[in-house]
Write a protein that holds these residues in place. Structure first.
Motif, PDB file in Angstrom:
ATOM      1  N   GLY A  71       0.797  -1.220   0.000  1.00  0.00           N
ATOM      2  CA  GLY A  71       0.000   0.000   0.000  1.00  0.00           C
ATOM      3  C   GLY A  71       0.827   1.265   0.000  1.00  0.00           C
ATOM      4  N   PRO A  72       0.145   2.407  -0.138  1.00  0.00           N
ATOM      5  CA  PRO A  72       0.838   3.691  -0.066  1.00  0.00           C
ATOM      6  C   PRO A  72       1.161   4.041   1.383  1.00  0.00           C
ATOM      7  N   ALA A  73       1.839   5.165   1.588  1.00  0.00           N
ATOM      8  CA  ALA A  73       2.104   5.617   2.957  1.00  0.00           C
ATOM      9  C   ALA A  73       0.820   6.243   3.487  1.00  0.00           C
ATOM     10  N   PHE A  74       0.247   5.648   4.510  1.00  0.00           N
ATOM     11  CA  PHE A  74      -1.003   6.162   5.049  1.00  0.00           C
ATOM     12  C   PHE A  74      -0.710   7.262   6.057  1.00  0.00           C
ATOM     13  N   ALA A  75      -1.437   8.382   5.915  1.00  0.00           N
ATOM     14  CA  ALA A  75      -1.252   9.489   6.843  1.00  0.00           C
ATOM     15  C   ALA A  75      -1.848   9.110   8.196  1.00  0.00           C
ATOM     16  N   SER A  76      -1.159   9.517   9.271  1.00  0.00           N
ATOM     17  CA  SER A  76      -1.668   9.215  10.602  1.00  0.00           C
ATOM     18  C   SER A  76      -2.292  10.460  11.204  1.00  0.00           C
ATOM     19  N   GLU A  77      -3.524  10.303  11.669  1.00  0.00           N
ATOM     20  CA  GLU A  77      -4.173  11.409  12.363  1.00  0.00           C
ATOM     21  C   GLU A  77      -4.638  10.848  13.698  1.00  0.00           C
ATOM     22  N   ALA A  78      -3.806  11.023  14.718  1.00  0.00           N
ATOM     23  CA  ALA A  78      -3.960  10.271  15.960  1.00  0.00           C
ATOM     24  C   ALA A  78      -5.331  10.451  16.599  1.00  0.00           C
ATOM     25  N   ASN A  79      -5.981  11.621  16.397  1.00  0.00           N
ATOM     26  CA  ASN A  79      -7.264  11.852  17.054  1.00  0.00           C
ATOM     27  C   ASN A  79      -8.420  11.941  16.069  1.00  0.00           C
ATOM     28  N   GLY A  80      -8.194  11.534  14.825  1.00  0.00           N
ATOM     29  CA  GLY A  80      -9.257  11.606  13.822  1.00  0.00           C
ATOM     30  C   GLY A  80     -10.299  10.533  14.033  1.00  0.00           C
ATOM     31  N   PRO A  81     -11.437  10.663  13.321  1.00  0.00           N
ATOM     32  CA  PRO A  81     -12.509   9.652  13.442  1.00  0.00           C
ATOM     33  C   PRO A  81     -12.054   8.265  12.989  1.00  0.00           C
ATOM     34  N   LEU A  82     -11.182   8.226  11.954  1.00  0.00           N
ATOM     35  CA  LEU A  82     -10.718   6.929  11.463  1.00  0.00           C
ATOM     36  C   LEU A  82      -9.872   6.232  12.524  1.00  0.00           C
ATOM     37  N   ALA A  83      -9.007   7.017  13.201  1.00  0.00           N
ATOM     38  CA  ALA A  83      -8.171   6.441  14.260  1.00  0.00           C
ATOM     39  C   ALA A  83      -9.044   5.925  15.404  1.00  0.00           C
ATOM     40  N   PHE A  84     -10.136   6.648  15.674  1.00  0.00           N
ATOM     41  CA  PHE A  84     -11.051   6.205  16.726  1.00  0.00           C
ATOM     42  C   PHE A  84     -11.694   4.872  16.332  1.00  0.00           C
ATOM     43  N   LEU A  85     -12.203   4.805  15.080  1.00  0.00           N
ATOM     44  CA  LEU A  85     -12.801   3.560  14.600  1.00  0.00           C
ATOM     45  C   LEU A  85     -11.794   2.418  14.648  1.00  0.00           C
ATOM     46  N   ALA A  86     -10.550   2.730  14.248  1.00  0.00           N
ATOM     47  CA  ALA A  86      -9.532   1.686  14.191  1.00  0.00           C
ATOM     48  C   ALA A  86      -9.165   1.189  15.579  1.00  0.00           C
ATOM     49  N   ARG A  87      -9.472   1.987  16.616  1.00  0.00           N
ATOM     50  CA  ARG A  87      -9.228   1.507  17.983  1.00  0.00           C
ATOM     51  C   ARG A  87     -10.463   0.813  18.542  1.00  0.00           C
ATOM     52  N   ALA A  88     -11.647   1.334  18.211  1.00  0.00           N
ATOM     53  CA  ALA A  88     -12.869   0.848  18.859  1.00  0.00           C
ATOM     54  C   ALA A  88     -13.426  -0.416  18.201  1.00  0.00           C
ATOM     55  N   LEU A  89     -13.307  -0.517  16.852  1.00  0.00           N
ATOM     56  CA  LEU A  89     -13.970  -1.631  16.158  1.00  0.00           C
ATOM     57  C   LEU A  89     -13.274  -2.991  16.296  1.00  0.00           C
ATOM     58  N   PRO A  90     -11.921  -3.052  16.149  1.00  0.00           N
ATOM     59  CA  PRO A  90     -11.304  -4.390  16.115  1.00  0.00           C
ATOM     60  C   PRO A  90     -11.640  -5.320  17.274  1.00  0.00           C
TER      61      PRO A  90
END
Lengths: 111, 312
Positions: free
Chosen positions: B176-195
Motif C-alpha cells: 500500500g501507499p504511505a497512510f497518513a496518521s491522524e492520531a485523534n481523527g474519526p478513522l483512528a477512533f474507529l480503528a481503535r474501537a472496532l477491532p
C-alpha cells in the motif's frame, strides 16, 4: 407471479445493465463497477435456480449456493487485480480509459 | 400476497439501483449505486433462502468491493477529465444487444423444466458422514472440495499478481501507499474501537459456519477489515511483503488443504477424501487455516502493491 420469478427477471435485468455498462462506458473504473453489476446478476440467476431446486426439506439446493460463495470471492480477487492495473495505468500514463491515444500531457513523476 | 409484494419491491430496487449506478454522473455516485445494489441483492439472497450467500454478498460482494473501488477512484479521478462517451449509434447498439441478452435470459429462467432438477436430496443424505450441520459448508468442504481448494489457490495468486505490480525498488516493502496518521481523527477512533468487537465477530462467524450460516470466507472478510483498518488509520505499520509469517499466513489455507487432500489418497482412498472418523476435525483444521489465509489475502488485496508514496 411468484416471488422467485420476479427475482429471476430482476437478475436478468442486472445482467443486461452490467453488460451495457461494460460495453458503452469508457472509464475503466466504470467498466469494473459494471462488470460487478453483471456478476451480481449472474450470481442471482444461480440463486433463482437453487431456490427452484428446493427438495428433501431443504429450502434451496446448496450446491449452487456453494458455487456462488466461491464465485464471489474470486470476483473480488479479479476486481482487486483490475483496480491495481487501473491504478498503475494511471500512475504511468495519466489515462483513466483504454482509449487508443494516450492523453497529451506529460506522465506524472515516476513511481 | 405480502411476500410477493416484498419480492416486487426487491426486484424493482435491484433494477433501479443498478440503473442508477450506470447513470450516476460522478464516479463516487456510481460506487454508491453499486453498494445499494449489493445491499438489495443481500436482501434478495435472504429471500432466496441463502443466508450463507447473503453474508458473503454483504461482506465481500458489496462492502469489500466498494471499499477497493473507492480507494482507487479517489486516487485516479483527481484532476482527470472523464473520457468522452462513445458515439450514440454505438451506445444504442450496445443497449439493444444487452436488452436482448437480458430478455433471453429472463425468458429462459421463466421456462425452466418442471420439476426442477437439483442435488439437495443427495447433499442431505451425504451430510452425516461429514459431521457438519450446514449443507452449504458440506458442499464447500467435502462434496465439491476441489472447487474450494482451487479457489483458495486463486487468492494466493491474486496477491502475487497485485504485489508484482510494485516497482522493482519497492519489492519487499510494506503493501500500500504511505497512510497518513491522524492520531485523534474519526478513522483512528474507529480503528481503535472496532477491532475488539470485529475480531470476535469474525472468528465467531467463521466458527459457526460448520452448523449455521457463516464460514471462513465471511468471517475471514471481517477479520481482514479489522486488520486493514489500523493500517489505513496510520496507527500500525503493515507487515513487509517479504515478511515470512505474512507469506505463510497467506499460503497456509491452500497448503493445509492440499496436505489433507494428499493424505486422503493414502488413508481414505482418494484425493480430498476424509477418513470417516476424522472428517469433522480435518474439516475444522482446513477451515481454521483458510480463515487465516482469507483474512491475510483479502487484507493484502485491499492495501495493494507496495508504493510508499503518500495517499493523494
Amino acid at each position: 407471479v411468484s416471488g422467485t420469478a420476479l427475482l429471476a427477471v430482476a437478475a436478468s435485468g442486472l445482467v443486461g445493465l452490467g453488460l451495457y455498462g461494460v460495453l458503452a462506458q469508457t472509464s475503466v473504473l466504470r467498466k469494473v463497477i459494471a462488470f460487478n453489476l453483471l456478476s451480481a446478476g449472474v450470481f442471482l440467476v444461480f440463486g433463482v435456480v437453487a431456490r427452484r431446486g428446493a427438495a428433501a426439506g431443504l429450502p434451496a439446493d446448496p450446491v449452487p449456493h456453494a458455487m456462488v460463495i466461491t464465485g464471489l470471492v474470486v470476483a473480488f480477487a479479479a476486481t482487486a487485480l483490475a483496480l491495481v492495473l487501473t491504478l498503475r495505468l494511471h500512475q504511468g500514463t495519466g489515462a483513466v480509459s483504454l482509449a487508443e491515444e494516450p492523453p497529451p500531457r506529460a506522465p506524472p513523476e515516476a513511481p | 400476497v405480502s411476500d410477493s409484494l416484498f419480492d416486487l419491491v426487491l426486484a424493482l430496487g435491484l433494477f433501479g439501483a443498478g440503473a442508477a449506478t450506470l447513470a450516476a454522473r460522478s464516479l463516487f455516485g456510481a460506487v454508491l449505486g453499486f453498494v445499494s445494489t449489493g445491499m438489495i441483492a443481500t436482501l434478495a439472497w435472504v429471500r432466496l433462502d441463502a443466508p450463507d450467500v447473503a453474508l458473503t454478498e454483504a461482506a465481500i460482494g458489496a462492502a469489500g468491493t466498494a471499499v477497493i473501488i473507492l480507494y482507487v477512484a479517489s486516487r485516479v479521478s483527481a484532476g482527470t477529465a472523464p473520457p468522452a462517451p462513445p458515439p450514440a449509434a454505438l451506445r444504442a447498439l450496445a443497449a439493444l444487444f444487452s436488452a436482448a441478452v437480458a430478455g433471453l435470459l429472463a425468458f429462459a429462467l421463466l421456462h425452466l423444466p418442471e420439476p426442477a432438477p437439483g442435488l439437495a436430496a443427495a447433499v442431505l443424505t451425504e451430510l452425516p458422514p461429514t459431521g457438519l450441520g450446514n449443507p452449504v459448508t458440506a458442499v464447500l468442504m467435502a462434496h465439491r472440495a476441489l472447487d474450494t481448494l482451487l479457489e483458495s489457490a486463486v487468492l494466493v495468486f491474486a496477491v502475487f499478481a497485485i504485489w508484482s505490480m510494485a516497482p522493482d525498488r519497492r519489492w519487499g516493502r510494506a503493501p500500500g501507499p504511505a497512510f497518513a496518521s491522524e492520531a485523534n481523527g474519526p478513522l483512528a477512533f474507529l480503528a481503535r474501537a472496532l477491532p475488539p468487537l470485529g475480531i470476535v465477530a469474525g472468528i465467531y462467524i467463521a466458527w459457526v459456519g460448520a452448523d449455521a450460516p457463516g464460514g471462513k470466507f465471511q468471517g475471514g472478510a471481517i477479520l481482514a477489515a479489522m486488520w486493514v483498518l489500523p493500517w489505513i488509520a496510520g496507527l500500525v505499520a503493515p507487515p513487509l511483503i517479504s515478511d515470512r509469517p505474512l507469506r505463510l499466513a497467506i499460503a497456509a489455507g491452500p497448503l493445509v488443504f492440499l496436505a489433507v487432500g494428499l493424505a486422503g489418497m493414502v488413508f481414505a482412498g482418494g484425493f480430498l477424501a476424509y477418513p470417516p472418523a476424522l472428517a469433522k476435525p480435518l474439516i475444522l483444521l482446513i477451515e481454521t487455516a483458510m480463515t487465516v489465509s482469507v483474512a491475510a489475502a483479502l487484507a493484502c488485496m485491499i492495501a495493494g502493491p507496495p508504493e510508499r508514496r503518500p495517499l493523494a
